[in-house]
Scaffold this motif. Structure first.
Motif, PDB file in Angstrom:
ATOM      1  N   LEU A   1      24.598 126.296 125.128  1.00 49.99           N
ATOM      2  CA  LEU A   1      25.537 127.415 125.126  1.00 49.99           C
ATOM      3  C   LEU A   1      24.963 128.601 124.379  1.00 49.99           C
ATOM      4  CD1 LEU A   1      27.405 124.926 125.769  1.00 49.99           C
ATOM      5  CD2 LEU A   1      29.240 126.192 124.617  1.00 49.99           C
ATOM      6  N   GLY A   2      23.960 128.336 123.512  1.00 48.67           N
ATOM      7  CA  GLY A   2      23.433 129.402 122.672  1.00 48.67           C
ATOM      8  C   GLY A   2      21.996 129.788 122.939  1.00 48.67           C
ATOM      9  N   SER A   3      21.384 129.207 123.983  1.00 51.80           N
ATOM     10  CA  SER A   3      19.959 129.454 124.213  1.00 51.80           C
ATOM     11  C   SER A   3      19.684 130.449 125.325  1.00 51.80           C
ATOM     12  CB  SER A   3      19.245 128.133 124.530  1.00 51.80           C
ATOM     13  OG  SER A   3      19.769 127.548 125.717  1.00 51.80           O
ATOM     14  N   THR A   4      20.724 131.015 125.947  1.00 52.98           N
ATOM     15  CA  THR A   4      20.472 131.966 127.024  1.00 52.98           C
ATOM     16  C   THR A   4      19.837 133.235 126.465  1.00 52.98           C
ATOM     17  OG1 THR A   4      22.450 133.403 127.064  1.00 52.98           O
ATOM     18  CG2 THR A   4      22.699 131.152 127.926  1.00 52.98           C
ATOM     19  N   PRO A   5      19.208 134.033 127.303  1.00 57.43           N
ATOM     20  CA  PRO A   5      18.618 135.299 126.829  1.00 57.43           C
ATOM     21  C   PRO A   5      19.640 136.382 126.531  1.00 57.43           C
ATOM     22  CG  PRO A   5      17.594 134.543 128.887  1.00 57.43           C
ATOM     23  CD  PRO A   5      18.848 133.746 128.707  1.00 57.43           C
ATOM     24  N   VAL A  31      14.741 125.573 129.173  1.00 58.69           N
ATOM     25  CA  VAL A  31      15.295 126.216 130.367  1.00 58.69           C
ATOM     26  C   VAL A  31      14.819 127.654 130.523  1.00 58.69           C
ATOM     27  CG1 VAL A  31      17.439 126.937 131.513  1.00 58.69           C
ATOM     28  CG2 VAL A  31      17.346 124.746 130.292  1.00 58.69           C
ATOM     29  N   TYR A  32      14.806 128.411 129.424  1.00 58.32           N
ATOM     30  CA  TYR A  32      14.621 129.860 129.512  1.00 58.32           C
ATOM     31  C   TYR A  32      13.258 130.278 128.975  1.00 58.32           C
ATOM     32  CZ  TYR A  32      19.655 129.460 130.042  1.00 58.32           C
ATOM     33  OH  TYR A  32      20.900 129.101 130.470  1.00 58.32           O
ATOM     34  N   THR A  33      12.589 131.171 129.704  1.00 54.88           N
ATOM     35  CA  THR A  33      11.330 131.736 129.233  1.00 54.88           C
ATOM     36  C   THR A  33      11.600 132.777 128.155  1.00 54.88           C
ATOM     37  OG1 THR A  33      11.372 133.398 131.001  1.00 54.88           O
ATOM     38  CG2 THR A  33      10.176 131.343 131.442  1.00 54.88           C
ATOM     39  N   LYS A  34      10.531 133.173 127.485  1.00 52.71           N
ATOM     40  CA  LYS A  34      10.662 134.098 126.360  1.00 52.71           C
ATOM     41  C   LYS A  34      11.217 135.450 126.832  1.00 52.71           C
ATOM     42  CE  LYS A  34       8.587 133.445 122.864  1.00 52.71           C
ATOM     43  NZ  LYS A  34       9.015 132.520 121.772  1.00 52.71           N
ATOM     44  N   PRO A  35      12.354 135.884 126.268  1.00 54.45           N
ATOM     45  CA  PRO A  35      12.871 137.217 126.625  1.00 54.45           C
ATOM     46  C   PRO A  35      11.923 138.310 126.116  1.00 54.45           C
ATOM     47  CG  PRO A  35      14.537 135.867 125.509  1.00 54.45           C
ATOM     48  CD  PRO A  35      13.231 135.182 125.319  1.00 54.45           C
ATOM     49  N   SER A  36      11.906 139.425 126.794  1.00 55.20           N
ATOM     50  CA  SER A  36      11.000 140.518 126.410  1.00 55.20           C
ATOM     51  C   SER A  36      11.318 141.057 125.028  1.00 55.20           C
ATOM     52  CB  SER A  36      11.087 141.644 127.440  1.00 55.20           C
ATOM     53  OG  SER A  36      12.418 142.163 127.508  1.00 55.20           O
ATOM     54  N   TRP A  37      12.585 140.933 124.602  1.00 57.46           N
ATOM     55  CA  TRP A  37      12.976 141.490 123.292  1.00 57.46           C
ATOM     56  C   TRP A  37      12.643 140.562 122.132  1.00 57.46           C
ATOM     57  CZ3 TRP A  37      16.041 137.683 121.712  1.00 57.46           C
ATOM     58  CH2 TRP A  37      16.869 137.031 122.627  1.00 57.46           C
ATOM     59  N   GLN A  38      12.287 139.301 122.404  1.00 56.60           N
ATOM     60  CA  GLN A  38      12.069 138.360 121.304  1.00 56.60           C
ATOM     61  C   GLN A  38      10.654 138.522 120.744  1.00 56.60           C
ATOM     62  OE1 GLN A  38      12.821 134.096 121.929  1.00 56.60           O
ATOM     63  NE2 GLN A  38      13.718 134.032 119.882  1.00 56.60           N
ATOM     64  N   VAL A  39      10.481 139.606 120.006  1.00 56.21           N
ATOM     65  CA  VAL A  39       9.184 139.964 119.438  1.00 56.21           C
ATOM     66  C   VAL A  39       9.376 140.281 117.960  1.00 56.21           C
ATOM     67  CG1 VAL A  39       7.269 141.597 119.478  1.00 56.21           C
ATOM     68  CG2 VAL A  39       8.353 140.902 121.624  1.00 56.21           C
ATOM     69  N   ALA A  40       8.697 139.554 117.105  1.00 57.74           N
ATOM     70  CA  ALA A  40       8.692 139.809 115.660  1.00 57.74           C
ATOM     71  C   ALA A  40       7.662 138.882 115.040  1.00 57.74           C
ATOM     72  CB  ALA A  40      10.070 139.564 115.039  1.00 57.74           C
ATOM     73  N   PRO A  41       7.118 139.254 113.901  1.00 50.61           N
ATOM     74  CA  PRO A  41       6.205 138.328 113.218  1.00 50.61           C
ATOM     75  C   PRO A  41       6.857 136.970 113.007  1.00 50.61           C
ATOM     76  CG  PRO A  41       6.072 140.483 112.199  1.00 50.61           C
ATOM     77  CD  PRO A  41       7.220 140.546 113.182  1.00 50.61           C
ATOM     78  N   GLY A  42       6.148 135.913 113.365  1.00 47.81           N
ATOM     79  CA  GLY A  42       6.662 134.556 113.233  1.00 47.81           C
ATOM     80  C   GLY A  42       7.186 133.965 114.517  1.00 47.81           C
ATOM     81  N   VAL A  43       7.527 134.804 115.509  1.00 48.26           N
ATOM     82  CA  VAL A  43       8.012 134.270 116.791  1.00 48.26           C
ATOM     83  C   VAL A  43       6.864 133.515 117.459  1.00 48.26           C
ATOM     84  CG1 VAL A  43       8.862 134.840 119.088  1.00 48.26           C
ATOM     85  CG2 VAL A  43       9.758 136.057 117.101  1.00 48.26           C
TER      86      VAL A  43
END
Length: 607
Positions: A232-236, A298-310
């Motif tokens: 329920l919480g892993s969608t992009p 299920v979900y590939t990396k969203p384009s916005w999920q960018v930060a040191p440590g990701v």
């Protein structure tokens, strides 16, 4: 069910699938409760700072620890903003009103919407009370809209409530403190929540979902536990909220007063945090009680999920952010006529929804949609380029539980607490939508091979200071761009390079400019042209005269055929009378020297 039910071919075009026809019910994400006493007792009230070093979290404590009070003092209280809560049980308004009265909150009862048949009072009542009370505790003047739906033989009540909230565009913010791992949800229900939250984001709704309370072992069925995250919480399109734990046991008096205020606040300041883990892997823990977090299947990396440590894993990682979730300093709620203490990410999600209501009010009640876009902009700026500190970086702890080895906290993002917990005032005050940031110059001057080059790139329109970086393409070999915007170095090869420079301002806002920089070959250098007589000749002195250099006189397209190269710095242009005829007396005539690699120099001679 071992697989999703098949849809008859005649209906396949209009029915995507059956959402929840299975025996894996969606679970509330709280760790149970501890009763502490009657609600509003007639005699002495309970003290929520205890002599044994245990503490409980009252709304006043939360406001101190997470720096909300400066916002309250300026009128940022959630006024005019609605938060929708998804539930599947009745709640008692007497509990909600008693909670608000006990802890000094304004009289602001929730709106209750019964979607379909009344579910009655179920075992989920503590969960519902927690969600309603704490979203409203953090945003005390927000409207809390609680939607309750009865589960049916085919559909979970939480699915129905979440769908009602989105389909009716009920609020700019919603919180769901329930979950089930992606593997157990199945293809259809994963797709249902992905589509639902995508619709929500498109409508400007910010959806918060608890990360879960079983550490890395998000998939649990009887004695079989395995790695997994809350589907329920892993969608992009939603914000997944993990849990932290206050590190206050070594010296409680540093962080907690020995007595309570009239509204039971006793926290003195922010308290350092670690990942919430009260499982059987830690001293005094039990079971798998720890913050959910990990990698989506299920979900590939969203384009916005960018930060040191990701992680560079190509998949969606959760959680995104966190707040306190431990029963060590549990949240106080009112339920069933009693004050109770509750832990779990069920508390973290509605509390963060309350913080988001403060953001929305600050932004003149403009809906923010998928807040992760901005969360990661701010986190990337904070951890990557000295942007404002809007998150408390949680660098200690892990979510390993007896059932599964998990993930560890680290600098920047991690799969236990995401980007960290919030400094509410900093978050709200740095949230503002980004202005247009312009870089100058719009074009760069050409450089020359083996010759020092320097140019300064500057930005305007945002909040100084700026940091600069090449975000696509590559600089010419030998050149570097400093974080302050100085492009310098000595090119080591000729040619053209295309690249993009991005400037990031103090608030994490960005602007970019595409450049094309040409590095020319090093040309011949002429220092003098003198006449020689008997016969008429011209002596050209300089440097970088390469073997095979050609001479063009007076704009001719044909090279002069009688040139003697004495060295890399000396040419003799010969042919006597024929040459002399090209230089009428008193007239300046152009002479062009062209090396074999294209390097060109132009000079002139007047006879």
């Amino acid at each position: 069910n071992t697989q999703d039910p098949a849809i008859p071919r005649a209906l396949a075009g209009v029915v995507a699938g059956v959402v929840s026809l299975n025996d894996f019910p969606i679970k509330p994400m709280n760790s149970g409760f501890r009763p502490l006493g009657a609600l509003c007792p007639a005699g002495p009230r309970p003290e929520y700072t205890a002599s044994d070093g245990n503490h409980w979290l009252a709304p006043a404590d939360f406001a101190t620890i997470y720096d909300v009070n400066p916002l309250y003092s300026t009128g940022i209280t959630g006024a005019g903003v609605t938060i929708a809560i998804a539930g599947r049980t009745d709640i008692a308004l007497s509990d909600i009103n008693g909670f608000r009265s006990t802890f000094g909150l304004p009289n602001n009862p929730p709106t209750i919407i019964v979607n379909g048949p009344d579910p009655g009072t179920t075992s989920d009542q503590v969960e519902a009370d927690l969600d309603v009370e704490w979203s409203g505790a953090v945003a005390p003047y927000a409207t809390i809209a609680y939607v309750e739906s009865a589960s049916t033989n085919t559909t979970d009540g939480i699915d129905l409530s979440a769908q009602y909230i989105v389909d009716n565009n009920l609020a700019p913010i919603m919180s769901t403190s329930y979950g089930q791992c992606e593997a157990y949800l199945g293809t259809t229900e994963n797709a249902f929540y992905n589509s639902l939250y995508q619709q929500a984001a498109a409508q400007g709704i910010t959806a918060f979902v608890s990360a879960g309370d079983t550490g890395a072992a998000g998939c649990m069925s009887g004695s079989s536990d395995s790695l997994g995250v809350n589907g329920l919480g892993s969608t992009p399109y939603n914000v997944c909220v993990g849990g932290s734990e206050f590190m206050d046991t070594a010296n409680p008096s540093q962080y907690w007063s020995s007595s309570n205020s009239s509204v039971y606040g006793s926290a003195l300041s922010y308290i350092p945090e670690e990942a919430w883990n009260e499982s059987g892997t830690v001293s005094g823990g039990s079971g798998d009680w720890a913050t959910g977090g990990g990698v989506s299947i299920v979900y590939t990396k969203p384009s916005w999920q960018v930060a040191p440590g990701v992680p560079s894993d190509g998949m969606r990682d959760v959680p995104d952010v966190a707040l306190s979730a431990a029963t060590h300093d549990a949240y106080l709620i009112a339920s069933g006529g009693n004050i109770r203490a509750v832990g779990g990410t069920s508390a973290s999600s509605p509390s963060f929804a309350g913080l988001m209501a403060l953001v929305v009010q600050k932004m003149s009640n403009q809906r923010q949609g998928n807040a992760n876009v901005r969360f990661y902009q701010l986190g990337n700026a904070q951890y990557g380029s000295s942007g404002p500190a809007v998150f408390h970086d949680v660098t200690t702890g892990n979510n390993t539980v007896p059932s599964a080895a998990g993930f560890s906290c680290g600098v920047g993002y991690d799969q236990c607490t995401g980007l960290g917990t919030a400094d509410a005032t900093a978050l709200v005050n740095h949230w503002a939508s980004c202005p247009s940031i312009t870089l100058s110059p719009s074009a760069l001057a050409d450089g020359i091979d083996a010759t020092a080059y320097s140019a300064t790139i500057s930005a305007s329109g945002g909040a100084a200071p700026y940091t600069y970086a090449v975000t696509s393409g590559a600089l010419p070999a030998g050149l570097t761009l400093s974080s302050s915007g100085t492009l310098s170095g000595t090119p080591t090869a000729s040619g053209s390079a295309s690249f993009t420079v991005t400037a990031t301002d103090a608030n994490g806002c960005t602007g970019s400019q595409a450049y094309s920089l040409t590095i020319l070959v090093q040309p011949p250098v002429v220092t003098g042209v003198t006449k020689l007589v008997n016969p008429f000749r011209l002596k050209v002195t300089g440097s970088n005269f390469k073997s095979g250099i050609q001479v063009f006189i007076g704009g001719s397209a044909t090279p002069w055929s009688n040139t003697l190269q004495k060295s890399s710095g000396l040419l003799i242009i010969k042919k006597g009378a024929s040459l002399k005829a090209l230089f009428p007396k008193g007239q300046s005539v152009a002479i062009e020297l062209v090396n074999t690699d294209g390097g060109t120099a132009t000079t002139s001679f007047t006879r």
